[in-house]
Design an enzyme around this catalytic site. Structure first.
Site, short mmCIF file in Angstrom:
data_model
loop_
_atom_site.label_atom_id
_atom_site.label_comp_id
_atom_site.label_asym_id
_atom_site.label_seq_id
_atom_site.Cartn_x
_atom_site.Cartn_y
_atom_site.Cartn_z
N TYR A 160 0.85 -1.19 0.00
CA TYR A 160 0.00 0.00 0.00
C TYR A 160 0.89 1.24 0.00
O TYR A 160 2.09 1.15 0.31
CB TYR A 160 -1.01 0.01 1.15
CG TYR A 160 -0.47 -0.23 2.55
CD1 TYR A 160 -0.04 0.83 3.33
CD2 TYR A 160 -0.45 -1.51 3.08
CE1 TYR A 160 0.41 0.62 4.63
CE2 TYR A 160 0.01 -1.74 4.37
CZ TYR A 160 0.44 -0.68 5.14
OH TYR A 160 0.89 -0.89 6.41
N HIS A 217 6.09 -0.78 1.11
CA HIS A 217 5.90 0.31 0.13
C HIS A 217 6.93 0.13 -0.98
O HIS A 217 8.04 -0.32 -0.73
CB HIS A 217 6.14 1.67 0.77
CG HIS A 217 5.35 1.87 2.03
ND1 HIS A 217 3.99 1.82 2.04
CD2 HIS A 217 5.74 2.11 3.29
CE1 HIS A 217 3.57 2.03 3.28
NE2 HIS A 217 4.61 2.21 4.06
#
Ligand code: C5P
Length: 326
Positions: free
Chosen positions: A252, A302
């Site tokens: 995410y 990430h």
């Protein structure tokens, strides 16, 4: 000149309006109509706006940018689709979450429930500085320049005290989640990025009883912040950023990328500071003496490289101005 009086429009008309406006702005054959309507040039009153009506080179941006997604949750926009809810719950694999509708109902009794920042119009020039936490801010002397923006947006553990010359004094918005929370002063807006239902319960608790002191790690049980200035990042917007802008890279988006997208959607002019790894690829912080070797950039949560490349592209296309530090 067309005036987009969003605040006065009924909520349900907004997606249709944005679709029509987007079409009018993008369709080359409508250039003549745009000029007749006085719509050529900027969509705001800054020198250069994020939405630049005549930009021939805008297709890359417009394919990703969708103004119908709003970064913040209000009581009215708090419904998540099944698809978004499932994706959101998967992010931190929350087990036995509380009922979201009940939690949001409690939350919006405590914090403001109305929509914010839906006031784009050709007379507005809202300038924003987004300040990431990179060590490239050290010795940058950007402080007063950062502070000259209307909004100064910081995130996570970022301190200003002791670093003012490089990072500035002013903070209008501070994005955080329970595990990265710090105390704020009374005038700063706290933007909670919820990654699970418990995060919404945590902010209620942290502003009132202090009952919750652990999520997947120990967290601050109380937080100093003005409850009338607490805002909630919309999980639907989070998914839009992940799908449209990151095209599914990483698990995410990072707080920094989410802050940047927040600014791109609510500001007219965006300056970006404090983004970028050091020469060894480490995501170091400007306040840390010992470089944080290999932080999350290498954990796979990430995709730092992908996010940074999109940030560079936004700068190349004159949507943001990127300041790379000292
Ligand atoms: O480390 P932290 O997540 O608190 O940093 C906030 C944001 O600043 C990150 O999400 C990232 O987008 C950006 N950052 C960066 N380069 C660094 C440190 C942080 O781009 N060296």
């Amino acid at each position: 000149m067309i005036f987009v009086g969003e605040q006065r429009m009924h909520n349900k008309s907004l997606p249709l309006l944005w679709f029509l406006l987007g079409y009018t702005l993008r369709e080359p054959s409508l250039y003549f109509l745009r000029s007749m309507l006085g719509l050529s040039g900027n969509a705001c009153s800054c020198r250069r706006c994020i939405i630049h009506l005549d930009d021939e080179d805008d297709s890359w941006f417009m394919e990703r940018f969708n103004q119908s997604f709003h970064p913040l949750m209000s009581r009215k926009s708090s419904m998540l689709s099944d698809d978004t809810y499932r994706w959101w719950q998967w992010l931190q694999a929350e087990k036995s979450p509380s009922n979201l509708t009940i939690v949001l109902d409690r939350l919006f009794q405590l914090i403001p429930a109305e929509e914010r920042y839906v006031d784009a119009n050709p007379d507005r020039c809202r300038t924003c500085s987004v300040v990431g936490n990179s060590g490239n801010l050290r010795e940058s002397r950007y402080g007063s320049y950062i502070d000259s923006s209307d909004f100064v947006i910081r995130m996570n553990q970022a301190p200003t005290q002791g670093f003012e010359k490089d990072v500035g004094y002013k903070t209008t918005h501070h994005l955080m989640y329970p595990e990265s929370a710090i105390d704020l002063d009374n005038s700063t807006r706290l933007i909670l990025i919820p990654f699970k239902t418990l995060d919404l319960e945590w902010i209620i608790s942290a502003l009132t009883t202090g009952d919750i002191s652990k999520t997947y790690v120990p967290v601050k049980s109380r937080i100093k912040a003005n409850k009338d200035k607490v805002l909630i990042y919309n999980p639907g917007f989070l998914k839009y950023v992940y799908d449209s802008w990151l095209e599914g890279h990483g698990r995410y988006p990072s707080t920094g990328f989410l802050s940047l997208m927040f600014a791109v959607h609510i500001c007219d002019e965006v300056k970006v500071f404090g983004f970028g790894a050091d020469q060894d690829g480490n995501w170091h912080h400007y306040w840390e003496d010992n470089m944080l070797r290999g932080a999350f950039r290498h954990t796979g949560v990430h995709d730092g490289d992908y996010e940074y490349n999109i940030t560079l592209l936004l700068a190349d296309k004159h949507k943001i101005t990127l300041y790379r530090g000292g």
